[in-house]
Structure formats: C-alpha cells, structure tokens
Write a protein that holds these residues in place. Structure first.
Motif, PDB file in Angstrom:
ATOM      1  N   GLY A   1      10.071 -13.052  -6.751  1.00  0.00           N
ATOM      2  CA  GLY A   1       9.517 -14.404  -6.748  1.00  0.00           C
ATOM      3  C   GLY A   1       8.062 -14.407  -6.315  1.00  0.00           C
ATOM      4  O   GLY A   1       7.220 -15.095  -6.903  1.00  0.00           O
ATOM      5  N   LYS A   2       7.745 -13.611  -5.294  1.00  0.00           N
ATOM      6  CA  LYS A   2       6.365 -13.487  -4.822  1.00  0.00           C
ATOM      7  C   LYS A   2       5.476 -12.865  -5.894  1.00  0.00           C
ATOM      8  O   LYS A   2       4.340 -13.308  -6.121  1.00  0.00           O
ATOM      9  CB  LYS A   2       6.340 -12.630  -3.552  1.00  0.00           C
ATOM     10  CG  LYS A   2       4.961 -12.390  -2.977  1.00  0.00           C
ATOM     11  CD  LYS A   2       4.346 -13.668  -2.422  1.00  0.00           C
ATOM     12  CE  LYS A   2       3.056 -13.385  -1.672  1.00  0.00           C
ATOM     13  NZ  LYS A   2       2.477 -14.596  -1.073  1.00  0.00           N
ATOM     14  N   LEU A   3       5.985 -11.823  -6.568  1.00  0.00           N
ATOM     15  CA  LEU A   3       5.208 -11.197  -7.643  1.00  0.00           C
ATOM     16  C   LEU A   3       4.926 -12.191  -8.768  1.00  0.00           C
ATOM     17  O   LEU A   3       3.865 -12.151  -9.398  1.00  0.00           O
ATOM     18  CB  LEU A   3       5.953  -9.975  -8.186  1.00  0.00           C
ATOM     19  CG  LEU A   3       6.027  -8.761  -7.259  1.00  0.00           C
ATOM     20  CD1 LEU A   3       6.883  -7.668  -7.870  1.00  0.00           C
ATOM     21  CD2 LEU A   3       4.621  -8.235  -6.953  1.00  0.00           C
ATOM     22  N   GLY A   4       5.880 -13.076  -9.034  1.00  0.00           N
ATOM     23  CA  GLY A   4       5.648 -14.113 -10.037  1.00  0.00           C
ATOM     24  C   GLY A   4       4.521 -15.038  -9.648  1.00  0.00           C
ATOM     25  O   GLY A   4       3.721 -15.454 -10.493  1.00  0.00           O
ATOM     26  N   ASP A   5       4.454 -15.387  -8.355  1.00  0.00           N
ATOM     27  CA  ASP A   5       3.348 -16.220  -7.874  1.00  0.00           C
ATOM     28  C   ASP A   5       2.006 -15.515  -8.034  1.00  0.00           C
ATOM     29  O   ASP A   5       0.973 -16.153  -8.279  1.00  0.00           O
ATOM     30  CB  ASP A   5       3.569 -16.568  -6.398  1.00  0.00           C
ATOM     31  CG  ASP A   5       4.723 -17.528  -6.187  1.00  0.00           C
ATOM     32  OD1 ASP A   5       5.050 -18.273  -7.125  1.00  0.00           O
ATOM     33  OD2 ASP A   5       5.306 -17.522  -5.086  1.00  0.00           O
ATOM     34  N   ILE A   6       1.993 -14.193  -7.880  1.00  0.00           N
ATOM     35  CA  ILE A   6       0.739 -13.437  -7.937  1.00  0.00           C
ATOM     36  C   ILE A   6       0.292 -13.186  -9.372  1.00  0.00           C
ATOM     37  O   ILE A   6      -0.861 -13.446  -9.745  1.00  0.00           O
ATOM     38  CB  ILE A   6       0.894 -12.089  -7.188  1.00  0.00           C
ATOM     39  CG1 ILE A   6       1.142 -12.341  -5.699  1.00  0.00           C
ATOM     40  CG2 ILE A   6      -0.338 -11.220  -7.384  1.00  0.00           C
ATOM     41  CD1 ILE A   6       1.444 -11.084  -4.911  1.00  0.00           C
ATOM     42  N   PHE A   7       1.209 -12.692 -10.207  1.00  0.00           N
ATOM     43  CA  PHE A   7       0.829 -12.210 -11.539  1.00  0.00           C
ATOM     44  C   PHE A   7       1.197 -13.161 -12.679  1.00  0.00           C
ATOM     45  O   PHE A   7       0.853 -12.897 -13.835  1.00  0.00           O
ATOM     46  CB  PHE A   7       1.480 -10.848 -11.800  1.00  0.00           C
ATOM     47  CG  PHE A   7       1.050  -9.787 -10.839  1.00  0.00           C
ATOM     48  CD1 PHE A   7      -0.244  -9.305 -10.851  1.00  0.00           C
ATOM     49  CD2 PHE A   7       1.931  -9.286  -9.899  1.00  0.00           C
ATOM     50  CE1 PHE A   7      -0.659  -8.327  -9.957  1.00  0.00           C
ATOM     51  CE2 PHE A   7       1.531  -8.302  -8.998  1.00  0.00           C
ATOM     52  CZ  PHE A   7       0.233  -7.827  -9.021  1.00  0.00           C
ATOM     53  N   GLY A   8       1.851 -14.262 -12.376  1.00  0.00           N
ATOM     54  CA  GLY A   8       2.247 -15.221 -13.406  1.00  0.00           C
ATOM     55  C   GLY A   8       3.762 -15.237 -13.586  1.00  0.00           C
ATOM     56  O   GLY A   8       4.377 -14.213 -13.890  1.00  0.00           O
TER      57      GLY A   8
ATOM     58  N   LYS B   1       1.105  -9.523  10.824  1.00  0.00           N
ATOM     59  CA  LYS B   1      -0.108  -8.715  10.957  1.00  0.00           C
ATOM     60  C   LYS B   1      -0.842  -8.465   9.641  1.00  0.00           C
ATOM     61  O   LYS B   1      -2.050  -8.243   9.656  1.00  0.00           O
ATOM     62  CB  LYS B   1       0.237  -7.372  11.606  1.00  0.00           C
ATOM     63  CG  LYS B   1       0.648  -7.502  13.070  1.00  0.00           C
ATOM     64  CD  LYS B   1       0.758  -6.146  13.752  1.00  0.00           C
ATOM     65  CE  LYS B   1       0.992  -6.304  15.245  1.00  0.00           C
ATOM     66  NZ  LYS B   1       1.037  -4.994  15.938  1.00  0.00           N
ATOM     67  N   VAL B   2      -0.134  -8.475   8.503  1.00  0.00           N
ATOM     68  CA  VAL B   2      -0.804  -8.144   7.246  1.00  0.00           C
ATOM     69  C   VAL B   2      -1.599  -9.339   6.726  1.00  0.00           C
ATOM     70  O   VAL B   2      -1.298 -10.489   7.027  1.00  0.00           O
ATOM     71  CB  VAL B   2       0.213  -7.672   6.172  1.00  0.00           C
ATOM     72  CG1 VAL B   2       0.919  -6.419   6.621  1.00  0.00           C
ATOM     73  CG2 VAL B   2       1.228  -8.767   5.851  1.00  0.00           C
ATOM     74  N   LYS B   3      -2.615  -9.030   5.912  1.00  0.00           N
ATOM     75  CA  LYS B   3      -3.502 -10.078   5.390  1.00  0.00           C
ATOM     76  C   LYS B   3      -2.817 -10.933   4.344  1.00  0.00           C
ATOM     77  O   LYS B   3      -2.974 -12.163   4.319  1.00  0.00           O
ATOM     78  CB  LYS B   3      -4.760  -9.438   4.799  1.00  0.00           C
ATOM     79  CG  LYS B   3      -5.766 -10.439   4.261  1.00  0.00           C
ATOM     80  CD  LYS B   3      -7.001  -9.736   3.720  1.00  0.00           C
ATOM     81  CE  LYS B   3      -8.002 -10.758   3.176  1.00  0.00           C
ATOM     82  NZ  LYS B   3      -9.213 -10.098   2.628  1.00  0.00           N
ATOM     83  N   SER B   4      -2.062 -10.311   3.442  1.00  0.00           N
ATOM     84  CA  SER B   4      -1.366 -11.042   2.379  1.00  0.00           C
ATOM     85  C   SER B   4       0.131 -10.761   2.488  1.00  0.00           C
ATOM     86  O   SER B   4       0.672  -9.907   1.792  1.00  0.00           O
ATOM     87  CB  SER B   4      -1.881 -10.615   1.000  1.00  0.00           C
ATOM     88  OG  SER B   4      -3.263 -10.864   0.870  1.00  0.00           O
ATOM     89  N   PRO B   5       0.830 -11.467   3.409  1.00  0.00           N
ATOM     90  CA  PRO B   5       2.239 -11.169   3.658  1.00  0.00           C
ATOM     91  C   PRO B   5       3.137 -11.599   2.500  1.00  0.00           C
ATOM     92  O   PRO B   5       2.791 -12.492   1.728  1.00  0.00           O
ATOM     93  CB  PRO B   5       2.550 -11.966   4.921  1.00  0.00           C
ATOM     94  CG  PRO B   5       1.599 -13.112   4.875  1.00  0.00           C
ATOM     95  CD  PRO B   5       0.337 -12.565   4.257  1.00  0.00           C
ATOM     96  N   LEU B   6       4.285 -10.964   2.406  1.00  0.00           N
ATOM     97  CA  LEU B   6       5.290 -11.368   1.430  1.00  0.00           C
ATOM     98  C   LEU B   6       5.746 -12.795   1.706  1.00  0.00           C
ATOM     99  O   LEU B   6       5.856 -13.626   0.800  1.00  0.00           O
ATOM    100  CB  LEU B   6       6.479 -10.399   1.488  1.00  0.00           C
ATOM    101  CG  LEU B   6       7.679 -10.708   0.598  1.00  0.00           C
ATOM    102  CD1 LEU B   6       7.301 -10.633  -0.872  1.00  0.00           C
ATOM    103  CD2 LEU B   6       8.821  -9.747   0.898  1.00  0.00           C
ATOM    104  N   LEU B   7       6.003 -13.089   2.981  1.00  0.00           N
ATOM    105  CA  LEU B   7       6.383 -14.441   3.406  1.00  0.00           C
ATOM    106  C   LEU B   7       5.429 -14.886   4.504  1.00  0.00           C
ATOM    107  O   LEU B   7       5.314 -14.205   5.532  1.00  0.00           O
ATOM    108  CB  LEU B   7       7.811 -14.465   3.959  1.00  0.00           C
ATOM    109  CG  LEU B   7       8.961 -14.169   3.004  1.00  0.00           C
ATOM    110  CD1 LEU B   7      10.291 -14.213   3.748  1.00  0.00           C
ATOM    111  CD2 LEU B   7       8.976 -15.160   1.856  1.00  0.00           C
ATOM    112  N   ARG B   8       4.763 -15.990   4.290  1.00  0.00           N
ATOM    113  CA  ARG B   8       3.907 -16.543   5.337  1.00  0.00           C
ATOM    114  C   ARG B   8       4.801 -17.279   6.326  1.00  0.00           C
ATOM    115  O   ARG B   8       5.470 -18.260   5.975  1.00  0.00           O
ATOM    116  CB  ARG B   8       2.868 -17.491   4.739  1.00  0.00           C
ATOM    117  CG  ARG B   8       1.865 -16.755   3.848  1.00  0.00           C
ATOM    118  CD  ARG B   8       0.666 -17.610   3.513  1.00  0.00           C
ATOM    119  NE  ARG B   8      -0.281 -16.869   2.703  1.00  0.00           N
ATOM    120  CZ  ARG B   8      -1.191 -16.029   3.174  1.00  0.00           C
ATOM    121  NH1 ARG B   8      -1.278 -15.836   4.483  1.00  0.00           N
ATOM    122  NH2 ARG B   8      -2.008 -15.382   2.369  1.00  0.00           N
TER     123      ARG B   8
END
Length: 489
Positions: free
Chosen positions: A84-91, A267-274
C-alpha cells in the motif's frame, strides 16, 4: 454486476434529468475494482476445499498441505501495508496492474506445479499479488467515484469479497470433481486477463506523489514489519489452537519485533508508517474496531461447523449449506448497506451495525439447541447483515477524508486489521470454545458439551462487540468535541 453498479455510478445532473456522461467509464472501472476484490477472496476459500485432494495427489500429510493456505495468507498479512505504501510512492494504478499480472501468472504456476514445494512457492507469489490487489482496490475508490457515493462503492467491494468467500467451496467442489484440482487455480487466469484489460483501460491514472517520493523507501521498516507480522501469524496458526513453547517464543518475537519497528519508524526520514497518523482518533478507533469485529466474525466460522454437526446432528452437506447462509446474507447486504451509509452517515451506521451484531450474538447464544437449523440461521443472518453495515460504514469513515498520498498505506492497514482479527479469532475464539466445552479435544466432545461451549463462546463474542461499541461511542464523542473546538476557534 450491472444491477450492483447502477446505483453507484448513476448520478443525476444539476437539472435533475439524465446522468453524467462518465457513467460508462466509471462502470467499467468499478467492474475492475470488483474483480480485484473477488479474486483474492475466492482464492482463499476455494483452496480449503481442495486440501484432502491435494494431500492425496502429492502424497503429503495434512500438516504439509495446510501450508497451501498458510503460505497465501502469510504473504498477504505480512506485505499488505508495505505494498500500500509503495502504491502511494510509485502510483496506485501502476502497482495494481502489476499485482493483477502477478496474481494471474502465479495462478497459472499453481495450476501446473509438478511438486508441492513449487506449489507452495507459487501460492506465496499469488499472495503477494493478492496483497497488492486488496490494498490498492480500496485505496482507488476515492479517485474513481464521487465522495458522496463512497459508501456505496465500499458496500459493493464488501459484496464482492463475500461472494468470493461464499462461492469458493461450491465452485471448488465442482471443478475438482469435474476437471481436477488444477482448475481451482487456473480459473483465475481468464478472470485475471479480463481484469487486467479493464484496469488498463478504465482505472483513472494517478501520478506518483512528490511528497511521498522524498527519501528512499523504508526497507528496514518494511522488513521489520513483515517479520513481526509473520511471527504473530505463525504463533496464532501453528499447533492448531494449542499453545506450546514454539507459540510463546513466536509471540515474544512479535513483541520484540514490534518494539524495534516502532523505534525504527521514529528515526527514519521517510518511514513506512508515520506514527503521527495514529493521533487521528477516527483512524485509530476504526482500525481497532475492524480487528475486534473480525475476531468475532471468525468465531462463527470456527464454532459453527462443530456445533451444527456434533450438537445438532447435521451431516457434512447440510452443515455446508447452513454455513453458507452467513456469507450469502453479507453478499446480499453489501450494496444496500453502502447506500444506507451514504444516506445516514458513517458514525450513526457504525453504531447501528454494532448494536445489531450484539443483539444477533446474544440471540444466537440464547437459541442454541432450539428450532434446529432455523435457530442458527436466523441469528447468524442478523449478525452478518449488521456486520455488512458496520464494515461499509467503518471503511468509508476511515477512507473518506484522508490525504491522497496516504490512501494506499491506510488501505493496507485497514485490510491488515481485518486479517489480524481473522487470524486471532481462529486461534483465540477456538481456544475459548474448547475451554468452555470442558474437553481437551473438541472433536471427541459430547453434544451437550459442544452446545455449552457454543453458548459461552458467543456470549464472550457479544461482550467483545460491546467493547467495540464503547470504542465507537468514545470516538464519536471525541470527534464532536474536536468539531466544537474548531468552531469556537
């Protein structure tokens, strides 16, 4: 399908006459989303009926062939949030097309697999494709139908999921008897090709979001979440309901993995779940309610067959027919429930659905042993009809007002909450049923013990929905308070 789609896509124009010209493309886009929900649910239920045949075909034990089901479910459970996260990133449209293609190819590989090991590998790939389809189908509703028709579209997807669950055992039995076990997997190939063509031509294009593309995908978080969810799913499914040292070890690994995942996300800049997303009371309450309700619904599938066969004395064919009543009611109620949600609002219908489930579960417990099949089917119909109403309302409430760049990951979380509830329900409610029956092995229990276990189990199930209703009322009160504060400021 035409009758199901018509009330969703036909919207009068401003003059009150005619319908929008875009009805035909929306119709075919919804047809694609419907197939994307039907195919994964069909592949879950259709495989169960084939396990005895597959054990014989491959000369394997039941413990070995049950991984045909577990490999598929584990792939979905562990990967659905990540895709689902990859869909948000790449379409989302692009990844959904990949998911449909992968699911179709994996279905072909399942059908031609010469060994059990290759079949299990193909089922894992099929589960990955199913995770993409399930997560991104719900996420794409917002860009496909008008906002005021979201509830109807969610109801339609719920109907298609229920149809797949209902159709699986009967269709699987027919295909195995007439054409061999291979066809329960190969049947997805023409469906997948048709779905791929529909999706490619009619689903609205979405561009990768510049905001979500900042930074690299969270590989560490994705791996930690997948391993944590896999540990939990295995803890709940291994041992067939009896917890031992392995199950306890897996639960400890789950807790450790969850702690590491939360630390990594902070800690990560672009987390899987905010983690800031969970400050949204609507989202948090909706996910919690989805998990609790799914846990209870699984109890009906776990307890029902034993109660109907051991306590009421029905044979296997009669048990199958009676058990199909619940999914059938859910399938019939999906679209009407969505239209009711669109008309009366999500919060009100969430509460109404939960109250109806409580009434049905208490009635199911009170009616045990009375009126035969009717005494079971009637209360189950009440439970599942109100479950369809709750699901349409809760899904709509969660998905309506979220940011477009978060639709994929939140849709994945919504599907994950349901899967975790089903996995937990199969283990925990099964253990409650066995304990309440007062026997170590439920298959050897007398009719009276099974009936008593069923009664206690559904009382506990009703109390879980009472707790869920408390979550819903607290969420509603919080939302109203926040709305008043906004008006004052």
């Amino acid at each position: 399908m035409e009758l199901l789609l018509k009330p969703i896509i036909e919207k009068p124009n401003e003059t009150g006459s005619g319908h929008i010209k875009a009805a035909a493309p929306v119709r075919w886009a919804l047809a694609s989303l419907s197939l994307s929900m039907l195919m994964p649910s069909l592949s879950t239920s259709i495989a169960n009926i084939a396990l005895p045949t597959l054990a014989q075909a491959f000369g394997a034990s039941f413990q070995q062939v049950q991984w045909i089901v577990l490999a598929y479910l584990l792939a979905i459970t562990t990967l659905i949030v990540s895709v689902g996260k990859l869909g948000d990133i790449f379409g989302r449209r692009r990844l959904l097309l990949i998911g449909i293609s992968l699911f179709t190819l994996a279905s072909l590989f399942c059908g031609i697999a010469p060994t059990l090991s290759l079949l299990l590998a193909a089922r894992g790939l099929q589960g990955l494709g199913a995770a993409m389809m399930m997560a991104l189908t719900v996420a794409m509703v917002g860009g496909t139908v008008p906002k005021e028709r979201t509830g109807s579209a969610m109801g339609l997807l719920g109907t298609m999921s229920a149809i797949g669950t209902t159709l699986g055992p009967s269709l699987g039995g027919i295909l195995i008897a007439g054409f061999g076990w291979e066809t329960i997997f190969l049947v997805n190939v023409p469906l997948g090709i048709a779905n791929l063509l529909l999706a490619a031509h009619f689903l609205p294009a979405d561009r990768p979001n510049a905001k979500t593309m900042q930074g690299r995908p969270d590989a560490i978080g994705t791996l930690l979440l997948a391993l944590t969810l896999a540990a939990y799913a295995l803890a709940m499914t291994m041992g067939r309901g009896s917890f031992g040292a392995v199950n306890i070890g897996l639960l400890l690994a789950t807790a450790f993995g969850a702690a590491l995942f939360l630390l990594a996300q902070a800690k990560v800049k672009s987390p899987l779940l905010r983690l800031s997303m969970f400050r949204d009371s609507t989202l948090t309450a909706g996910l919690a309610m989805s998990t609790l309700v799914s846990t209870v619904m699984m109890a009906t599938l776990v307890v029902g067959p034993f109660y109907l066969s051991s306590a009421l004395g029905f044979d296997a064919a009669e048990v199958g027919a009676i058990m199909s009543a619940g999914p059938l009611v859910a399938a019939l109620m999906g679209v009407p429930a969505g239209r009711i949600v669109d008309r009366f609002g999500t919060h009100r219908m969430t509460i109404t659905g939960l109250v109806g489930m409580i009434a049905g579960l208490f009635l199911l417990s009170a009616m045990q042993g009375r009126f035969g099949a009717a005494g079971y089917i009637g209360p189950i119909a009440i439970v599942t009809a109100n479950y369809a109403l709750f699901q349409a309302a809760n899904n709509t409430m969660i998905m309506t007002d979220i940011q477009p760049e978060q639709r994929g990951v939140i849709s994945g979380m919504l599907n994950l909450s349901r899967n975790l509830g089903l996995i937990t329900g199969a283990s925990v409610m099964g253990a409650v049923f066995t304990f309440a029956s007062g026997v170590a092995d439920i298959t050897a229990a007398h009719a009276e013990a099974v009936a008593a276990g069923m009664q206690i189990t559904f009382i506990i199930a009703a109390l879980l929905i009472v707790a869920t209703l408390g979550v819903a009322l607290a969420g509603l009160a919080f939302a109203r308070r926040a709305s008043l504060l906004e008006e004052v400021s």
